[in-house]
Enzyme design. Sequence first.
Site, PDB file in Angstrom:
ATOM      1  N   ASP A   7       0.883  -1.161   0.000  1.00 55.34           N
ATOM      2  CA  ASP A   7       0.000   0.000   0.000  1.00 55.34           C
ATOM      3  C   ASP A   7       0.922   1.212   0.000  1.00 55.34           C
ATOM      4  O   ASP A   7       1.436   1.613   1.047  1.00 55.34           O
ATOM      5  CB  ASP A   7      -0.902  -0.010   1.229  1.00 55.34           C
ATOM      6  CG  ASP A   7      -1.852   1.173   1.256  1.00 55.34           C
ATOM      7  OD1 ASP A   7      -2.389   1.532   0.191  1.00 55.34           O
ATOM      8  OD2 ASP A   7      -2.052   1.750   2.343  1.00 55.34           O
ATOM      9  N   GLU A  68      -1.018  -1.321  -4.901  1.00 57.15           N
ATOM     10  CA  GLU A  68      -2.233  -0.549  -5.155  1.00 57.15           C
ATOM     11  C   GLU A  68      -2.017   0.362  -6.355  1.00 57.15           C
ATOM     12  O   GLU A  68      -1.028   1.085  -6.439  1.00 57.15           O
ATOM     13  CB  GLU A  68      -2.591   0.297  -3.939  1.00 57.15           C
ATOM     14  CG  GLU A  68      -3.897   1.055  -4.134  1.00 57.15           C
ATOM     15  CD  GLU A  68      -4.303   1.826  -2.909  1.00 57.15           C
ATOM     16  OE1 GLU A  68      -4.211   3.070  -2.945  1.00 57.15           O
ATOM     17  OE2 GLU A  68      -4.698   1.179  -1.916  1.00 57.15           O
ATOM     18  N   ASP A 141      -2.649   1.288   6.904  1.00 55.10           N
ATOM     19  CA  ASP A 141      -1.820   1.008   5.715  1.00 55.10           C
ATOM     20  C   ASP A 141      -1.355  -0.452   5.710  1.00 55.10           C
ATOM     21  O   ASP A 141      -1.246  -1.072   4.658  1.00 55.10           O
ATOM     22  CB  ASP A 141      -0.599   1.937   5.683  1.00 55.10           C
ATOM     23  CG  ASP A 141      -0.976   3.382   5.881  1.00 55.10           C
ATOM     24  OD1 ASP A 141      -1.233   4.066   4.885  1.00 55.10           O
ATOM     25  OD2 ASP A 141      -1.024   3.814   7.043  1.00 55.10           O
TER      26      ASP A 141
END
Length: 181
Positions: A7, A68, A141
């Site tokens: 992330d 991501e 996160d």
Amino acid sequence: MRVMGVDPGLTRCGLGAVEGRPGVPLSLVAVGVVRTGADEELGARLVGIEAGIEQWLDEVRPDAVAVERVFSQHNVRTVMGTAQAAGIAVLCAARRGLPVALHTPSEVKAAITGSGTADKKQVGTMVTRLLRLAEMPKPADAADALALAICHVWRGGTQNRLAEALARARQGRTTRKDVAL
């Protein structure tokens, strides 16, 4: 199959790794974050993220990396930092010949919760349940990185089969079925 999720972020880059395959309960391998200071120079921050990701790749030894996919936000400065951190993750994985998949936030949310509009708490709750953890990974996160890895295991399809075949080949366990891929 072992997948490392990333992330991306400049201040906190979430990292998480899971092991499993579709239809089988997943196992947590590792979870955490790489942090850099907001007052540091951009170059130093990117070097810090690279070092952290490289260390994770050494320790976790994933078969694939899920990052991501950065999407447009109203805050250009935030999206630029996120994109730079994502690029570092892709570079580190590619340098090692690892397959890299980019998943959108809504794709990950839909895979984990059933809704592409789920909030961070819903995603964290489902990650906790799916991995049978005693508590939700923090910060968010880290939970998001695990969600990316889970999404990739479940939705990776052909990429997963290719990554598994490559992992077996690296270990000297190539089969006739692998060659047919």
